[in-house]
Design a protein around this motif. Structure first.
Motif, short mmCIF file in Angstrom:
data_model
loop_
_atom_site.label_atom_id
_atom_site.label_comp_id
_atom_site.label_asym_id
_atom_site.label_seq_id
_atom_site.Cartn_x
_atom_site.Cartn_y
_atom_site.Cartn_z
N UNK A 54 0.81 -1.23 0.00
CA UNK A 54 0.00 0.00 0.00
C UNK A 54 0.84 1.28 0.00
N UNK A 55 1.99 1.24 0.66
CA UNK A 55 2.85 2.43 0.71
C UNK A 55 4.27 2.01 1.07
N UNK A 56 5.22 2.89 0.78
CA UNK A 56 6.62 2.61 1.12
C UNK A 56 7.22 3.84 1.79
N UNK A 57 7.85 3.63 2.93
CA UNK A 57 8.61 4.68 3.60
C UNK A 57 10.08 4.27 3.61
N UNK A 58 10.93 5.12 3.08
CA UNK A 58 12.37 4.87 3.07
C UNK A 58 13.01 5.73 4.15
N UNK A 59 13.81 5.13 5.00
CA UNK A 59 14.55 5.89 6.02
C UNK A 59 16.04 5.62 5.81
N UNK A 60 16.79 6.68 5.58
CA UNK A 60 18.22 6.57 5.29
C UNK A 60 19.00 7.56 6.15
N UNK A 61 20.31 7.32 6.23
CA UNK A 61 21.19 8.26 6.91
C UNK A 61 21.61 9.37 5.94
N UNK A 62 22.19 10.43 6.48
CA UNK A 62 22.60 11.55 5.65
C UNK A 62 23.86 11.26 4.84
N UNK A 63 24.60 10.21 5.18
CA UNK A 63 25.85 9.91 4.49
C UNK A 63 25.57 9.50 3.04
N UNK A 64 26.44 9.87 2.11
CA UNK A 64 26.19 9.63 0.68
C UNK A 64 25.94 8.17 0.31
N UNK A 65 26.69 7.24 0.90
CA UNK A 65 26.53 5.83 0.53
C UNK A 65 25.14 5.31 0.85
#
Length: 232
Positions: free
Chosen positions: A185-196
């Motif tokens: 139904x939905x997607x939430x992406x959580x990432x760090x601020x680092x480029x990789x």
């Protein structure tokens, strides 16, 4: 022979997969988003699946059915174990059902995790808990950096985690298959601020394009000191 066996009311079944997870004999499986009794001879008639069903879709009946075949059940379990990576039971898929605990200053915050495994590489593509899921795809460092990760991100979602730098794999292929084979139904992406860490966000973008599905999604960036920097 005439014996006691379970039956599943398809109209009441909400496709949660709790009964399939509770059935130690493997008699129940998810088919087209609904629980089905796949083999009479795998059902021992003890009903471990009944209390697991939140909608009361499972009941006992007495009818003509093949006798419970413990030898066949054990053989099927052994065959299934052979397909697990390294034969490790820790990779076996299972749903986790939680009751809401009353708020109390004396009780530690409860885990909000709803399934196992959580690693993108290990998640079964057709796991029952993907049906109708709000999906969280997170870089594994985010849960350590952001203090309220369970309440703000995991709660109410099915969680997949990975590190695009350390795993050195293309997550987009696995995520594409998950999107193609399930009603997400939905997607939430959580990432760090680092480029990789951009690799995990790009994998979701690519998977959405390749799958051909139009699924609402958003991305959240966490700073290395644990703050939310950006929401797309």
């Amino acid at each position: 022979m005439i014996r006691k066996i379970i039956q599943i009311d398809q109209a009441k079944c909400n496709g949660c997969g709790a009964c399939a997870a509770a059935c130690h004999e493997g008699a129940i499986a998810m088919v087209d988003g609904k629980a089905r009794l796949m083999r009479d001879d795998y059902c021992d008639g003890l009903g471990d699946c009944l209390p697991a069903c939140p909608t009361g879709a499972i009941s006992f009946v007495v009818r003509e059915a093949a006798a419970y075949d413990e030898v066949a059940v054990l053989a099927a379990k052994a065959k299934k174990a052979e397909t697990l990576p390294c034969g490790c039971p820790g990779t076996a898929a299972k749903a986790i059902y939680r009751q809401q605990e009353p708020a109390s200053v004396c009780v530690a915050p409860a885990s909000q995790l709803r399934q196992w495994p959580v690693q993108i590489k290990l998640a079964p593509i057709n796991a029952p808990w993907f049906g109708g899921a709000n999906l969280l795809v997170a870089a594994d460092c985010t849960a350590y950096a952001y203090a309220n990760f369970h309440q703000d991100f995991i709660k109410g979602r099915i969680t997949l985690v990975g590190c695009p730098k350390l795993d050195s794999v293309d997550y987009s292929e696995k995520i594409t298959e998950i999107l193609k084979n399930n009603d997400i139904h939905s997607i939430t992406v959580v990432r760090m601020e680092v480029p990789c860490c951009g690799g995990i966000e790009n994998a979701v973008k690519k998977a959405l394009q390749v799958s051909g599905k139009c699924i609402p999604w958003n991305a959240v960036t966490i700073s290395t000191d644990g703050r939310i920097l950006d929401r797309e």
